[in-house]
Design a protein around this motif. Structure first.
Motif, PDB file in Angstrom:
ATOM      1  N   PRO A   1       0.808  -1.230   0.000  1.00 43.49           N
ATOM      2  CA  PRO A   1       0.000   0.000   0.000  1.00 43.49           C
ATOM      3  C   PRO A   1       0.838   1.275   0.000  1.00 43.49           C
ATOM      4  N   ASP A   2       1.948   1.300   0.743  1.00 42.21           N
ATOM      5  CA  ASP A   2       2.752   2.522   0.766  1.00 42.21           C
ATOM      6  C   ASP A   2       3.485   2.739  -0.549  1.00 42.21           C
ATOM      7  N   ILE A   3       3.896   1.641  -1.199  1.00 36.78           N
ATOM      8  CA  ILE A   3       4.509   1.791  -2.530  1.00 36.78           C
ATOM      9  C   ILE A   3       3.473   2.286  -3.529  1.00 36.78           C
ATOM     10  N   ALA A   4       2.251   1.739  -3.445  1.00 31.01           N
ATOM     11  CA  ALA A   4       1.185   2.186  -4.352  1.00 31.01           C
ATOM     12  C   ALA A   4       0.925   3.676  -4.178  1.00 31.01           C
ATOM     13  N   GLU A   5       0.905   4.155  -2.925  1.00 28.08           N
ATOM     14  CA  GLU A   5       0.679   5.573  -2.676  1.00 28.08           C
ATOM     15  C   GLU A   5       1.813   6.416  -3.233  1.00 28.08           C
ATOM     16  N   ALA A   6       3.042   5.945  -3.056  1.00 33.24           N
ATOM     17  CA  ALA A   6       4.197   6.690  -3.536  1.00 33.24           C
ATOM     18  C   ALA A   6       4.238   6.760  -5.054  1.00 33.24           C
ATOM     19  N   MET A   7       3.677   5.743  -5.710  1.00 33.36           N
ATOM     20  CA  MET A   7       3.691   5.704  -7.173  1.00 33.36           C
ATOM     21  C   MET A   7       2.419   6.296  -7.769  1.00 33.36           C
ATOM     22  N   GLY A   8       1.480   6.664  -6.917  1.00 37.84           N
ATOM     23  CA  GLY A   8       0.238   7.225  -7.416  1.00 37.84           C
ATOM     24  C   GLY A   8      -0.696   6.194  -8.021  1.00 37.84           C
ATOM     25  N   LEU A   9      -0.611   4.939  -7.575  1.00 38.57           N
ATOM     26  CA  LEU A   9      -1.471   3.878  -8.080  1.00 38.57           C
ATOM     27  C   LEU A   9      -2.780   3.853  -7.305  1.00 38.57           C
ATOM     28  N   ALA A  10      -3.850   3.466  -7.984  1.00 35.01           N
ATOM     29  CA  ALA A  10      -5.171   3.464  -7.356  1.00 35.01           C
ATOM     30  C   ALA A  10      -5.279   2.399  -6.280  1.00 35.01           C
TER      31      ALA A  10
ATOM     32  N   LEU B   1      10.661  -3.751 -21.177  1.00 30.42           N
ATOM     33  CA  LEU B   1      10.300  -3.530 -19.778  1.00 30.42           C
ATOM     34  C   LEU B   1      11.427  -2.821 -19.047  1.00 30.42           C
ATOM     35  N   LEU B   2      11.054  -2.001 -18.055  1.00 28.17           N
ATOM     36  CA  LEU B   2      12.013  -1.224 -17.290  1.00 28.17           C
ATOM     37  C   LEU B   2      11.779  -1.431 -15.799  1.00 28.17           C
ATOM     38  N   ALA B   3      12.837  -1.273 -15.024  1.00 28.85           N
ATOM     39  CA  ALA B   3      12.677  -1.279 -13.575  1.00 28.85           C
ATOM     40  C   ALA B   3      11.729  -0.150 -13.179  1.00 28.85           C
ATOM     41  N   GLY B   4      10.790  -0.449 -12.298  1.00 27.21           N
ATOM     42  CA  GLY B   4       9.789   0.527 -11.901  1.00 27.21           C
ATOM     43  C   GLY B   4       8.453   0.327 -12.579  1.00 27.21           C
ATOM     44  N   ASP B   5       8.420  -0.482 -13.654  1.00 24.69           N
ATOM     45  CA  ASP B   5       7.136  -0.835 -14.260  1.00 24.69           C
ATOM     46  C   ASP B   5       6.351  -1.724 -13.300  1.00 24.69           C
ATOM     47  N   VAL B   6       5.044  -1.580 -13.303  1.00 27.35           N
ATOM     48  CA  VAL B   6       4.171  -2.453 -12.520  1.00 27.35           C
ATOM     49  C   VAL B   6       3.388  -3.328 -13.503  1.00 27.35           C
ATOM     50  N   ILE B   7       3.625  -4.631 -13.441  1.00 23.60           N
ATOM     51  CA  ILE B   7       2.934  -5.571 -14.330  1.00 23.60           C
ATOM     52  C   ILE B   7       1.544  -5.825 -13.763  1.00 23.60           C
TER      53      ILE B   7
ATOM     54  N   ILE C   1       0.590  -6.208 -19.820  1.00 20.44           N
ATOM     55  CA  ILE C   1       0.116  -4.846 -19.591  1.00 20.44           C
ATOM     56  C   ILE C   1       0.805  -4.291 -18.362  1.00 20.44           C
ATOM     57  N   ILE C   2       1.431  -3.143 -18.536  1.00 22.05           N
ATOM     58  CA  ILE C   2       2.187  -2.532 -17.443  1.00 22.05           C
ATOM     59  C   ILE C   2       1.680  -1.122 -17.171  1.00 22.05           C
ATOM     60  N   SER C   3       1.960  -0.656 -15.966  1.00 21.26           N
ATOM     61  CA  SER C   3       1.741   0.748 -15.622  1.00 21.26           C
ATOM     62  C   SER C   3       3.112   1.402 -15.500  1.00 21.26           C
ATOM     63  N   ARG C   4       3.291   2.496 -16.253  1.00 19.54           N
ATOM     64  CA  ARG C   4       4.583   3.196 -16.250  1.00 19.54           C
ATOM     65  C   ARG C   4       4.337   4.695 -16.200  1.00 19.54           C
ATOM     66  N   GLU C   5       4.784   5.301 -15.108  1.00 20.98           N
ATOM     67  CA  GLU C   5       4.648   6.742 -14.922  1.00 20.98           C
ATOM     68  C   GLU C   5       3.206   7.203 -15.112  1.00 20.98           C
ATOM     69  N   GLY C   6       2.277   6.424 -14.549  1.00 21.88           N
ATOM     70  CA  GLY C   6       0.873   6.801 -14.577  1.00 21.88           C
ATOM     71  C   GLY C   6       0.130   6.428 -15.843  1.00 21.88           C
ATOM     72  N   LYS C   7       0.814   5.848 -16.815  1.00 20.35           N
ATOM     73  CA  LYS C   7       0.171   5.457 -18.070  1.00 20.35           C
ATOM     74  C   LYS C   7       0.239   3.940 -18.242  1.00 20.35           C
ATOM     75  N   THR C   8      -0.728   3.395 -18.975  1.00 15.62           N
ATOM     76  CA  THR C   8      -0.796   1.958 -19.227  1.00 15.62           C
ATOM     77  C   THR C   8      -0.245   1.648 -20.619  1.00 15.62           C
ATOM     78  N   GLU C   9       0.604   0.636 -20.688  1.00 19.50           N
ATOM     79  CA  GLU C   9       1.165   0.213 -21.970  1.00 19.50           C
ATOM     80  C   GLU C   9       1.056  -1.300 -22.086  1.00 19.50           C
ATOM     81  N   THR C  10       0.990  -1.791 -23.317  1.00 24.76           N
ATOM     82  CA  THR C  10       0.989  -3.228 -23.582  1.00 24.76           C
ATOM     83  C   THR C  10       2.242  -3.601 -24.367  1.00 24.76           C
ATOM     84  N   LEU C  11       3.004  -4.543 -23.822  1.00 24.95           N
ATOM     85  CA  LEU C  11       4.226  -5.014 -24.472  1.00 24.95           C
ATOM     86  C   LEU C  11       4.069  -6.485 -24.816  1.00 24.95           C
ATOM     87  N   GLN C  12       4.682  -6.908 -25.891  1.00 28.68           N
ATOM     88  CA  GLN C  12       4.695  -8.321 -26.281  1.00 28.68           C
ATOM     89  C   GLN C  12       6.035  -8.929 -25.878  1.00 28.68           C
ATOM     90  N   VAL C  13       5.980  -9.939 -25.028  1.00 30.56           N
ATOM     91  CA  VAL C  13       7.200 -10.581 -24.532  1.00 30.56           C
ATOM     92  C   VAL C  13       7.211 -12.040 -24.981  1.00 30.56           C
TER      93      VAL C  13
END
Length: 485
Positions: free
Chosen positions: A284-293, A313-319, A349-361
């Motif tokens: 929960p505290d990480i979610a708050e720090a990252m601005g996640l719902a 994918l980058l470090a800090g992405d939320v899958i 599907i990842i969340s990165r800097e408040g935006k959602t992106e879809t990557l093919q892995v």
């Protein structure tokens, strides 16, 4: 007429109010009735049905014995003086050791499932069936990660077998039956309920059903049945201070076991998907720090060379989703990736800097990746300033030649090294220690002390209560959030 009791009066008043409400056409919401079902009258019919498929397993192996000295006895034991006086009766040398366990037949042509730890190191495996017949077994394959092994016997006739059920349908409180060979006493049945689901002990792919059905030594590898006679778990471990059952047993869920068994039968080994990231839970505290719902998903802490790095994918992405399914946490993602076919391209599907992106892995194979050293990429250090900074309970210094030598840091490490932690601080309680290196704050790299101060001020201006930090310890990287109050 006898006076009404208080409880009866209350019930009548409640009924009067309900009647008045209904007559007035008002909507009335009543609590749903709680249904409780009694225990089955008997488990005998179920036991008769499933017993022929359950087997006892005896293993034999050669173990080394000390050639000098006597038997090992506990220090302070009354036998200690006896063996000291009379010495070792002779050279024992290697001896044959036997062990007992349980298992169950899953096909009429003789495939048998048990625990890996039941047969590990054995050079002879004997299967005893419910009717007393004994047959030698051949090892088909094992998986230490889930503690599952598959054996095969050659029988002169089709064998009675059982099928796997869907462990995801097992509810807490459902009746279950365990069968096996507890303490070497032979075939035995015990009954209980599912006490909990989704238990994790120590394995990467753990998904245990917890039960209070009696499970003891020798039950390992035996089946846990539902009331339809389907196997929903493989009895694997108990939690006990005494070594005997105290009603806390763990069975590896059948939906994990079936995938392992299929691969062991087909390949003699497991072939799990590999995403190629290091991850942790979103607290929960990480979610708050990252601005996640909300606090869900798997937070990427590091992306070494591999499928995910190639996909971007980058470090800090939320899958948040993997292959069309929502990701609850890091363990959930690990199991989903392992179940996916090697070489398959899957949407992530990842969340990165408040935006959602879809990557093919395109998934690799985990066993191959773990067989070699995985090299992580690191930034080359720049020229860092001297001095120290005290902030959020931490004393920090830039990574330079002096701090590299002091803390044994690698030449490619950059960031801010923790030189001290206030033991009354949140940083201490969350596990930061001297020698850890802060790599990022608010998902921005740190090379100067001023960088951290700037990130903290920016978080305050954005109205956030905490700042997200990424740190390294011994090559492992993690995220945590610290309050900036």
């Amino acid at each position: 007429m006898a006076p009404l009791t208080g409880s009866l009066t209350a019930r009548l008043k409640s009924g009067t109010i309900l009647a008045l409400a209904l007559s007035a056409g008002l909507a009335v919401s009543l609590p749903a009735p709680v249904l409780a079902f009694g225990a089955p009258e008997s488990f005998a019919e179920l036991a008769d049905q499933i017993s022929p498929s359950v087997v006892n397993i005896t293993t034999s192996s050669v173990v080394s014995r000390p050639s000098e000295g006597g038997p090992i006895v506990p220090e302070g034991s009354p036998l200690e003086d006896f063996f000291r006086d009379f010495g070792n009766p002779g050279n024992q040398g290697p001896q044959r050791s036997e062990a007992l366990g349980s298992g169950f037949v899953i096909s009429e042509d003789g495939y048998i499932v048990t625990n890996n730890h039941v047969i590990e190191g054995a050079d002879e495996i004997t299967i005893e069936f419910f009717g007393g017949e004994k047959l030698p077994a051949k090892l088909i394959g094992t998986d230490k990660q889930t503690d599952i092994a598959v054996l095969k016997v050659e029988a002169s006739k089709p064998l009675p077998f059982v099928s796997f059920g869907n462990s995801d349908l097992a509810r807490v409180g459902d009746w279950v039956v365990a069968m096996g060979n507890p303490l070497g006493q032979g075939f035995s049945v015990s009954a209980g309920i599912v006490s909990a689901r989704n238990r994790e002990l120590s394995g990467t792919y753990d998904d245990y059903l917890q039960t209070d059905a009696a499970i003891n030594r020798g039950n390992s590898g035996g089946p846990l049945f539902n009331m339809d006679g389907q196997v929903i778990g493989v009895n694997t471990a108990i939690l006990s201070p005494t070594g005997g059952s105290i009603g806390i047993g763990f069975s590896m869920a059948s939906n994990v076991v079936t995938k392992v068994v299929d691969q062991l039968k087909e390949f003699g080994e497991t072939r799990r998907g590999w995403l190629g990231v290091r991850i942790q839970d979103v607290t929960p505290d990480i979610a708050e720090a990252m601005g996640l719902a909300k606090a869900h998903g798997a937070l990427v802490t590091d992306v070494p060379d591999g499928p995910s790095k190639e996909a971007g994918l980058l470090a800090g992405d939320v899958i948040q989703q993997f292959n069309g399914q929502e990701v609850r946490d890091a363990g959930d993602l690990t199991r989903r990736v392992a179940d996916a076919p090697v070489g398959q391209a899957v949407p992530v599907i990842i969340s990165r800097e408040g935006k959602t992106e879809t990557l093919q892995v395109t998934l690799g194979r985990r066993e191959e990746a773990e067989g070699g050293a995985v090299q992580t990429s690191g930034e080359k250090p720049g020229q860092a300033e001297a001095g120290e900074l005290q902030l959020m309970g931490l004393t920090l210094a830039p990574v330079n030649e002096a701090t590299r030598q002091r803390f044994g840091l690698g030449g490619d490490m950059s960031g801010l090294v923790v030189t001290g932690v206030d033991q009354s601080s949140e940083a201490w309680s969350k596990g930061l220690r001297e020698g850890d290196v802060l790599l990022e704050a608010s998902q921005q790299p740190l090379t100067r002390l001023q960088d951290l101060k700037d990130r903290v001020e920016a978080a305050k201006e954005a109205g956030r209560k905490s700042v997200l930090l990424r740190f390294s310890r011994g090559g492992d990287q993690r995220f945590l959030a610290l309050q900036i109050g």
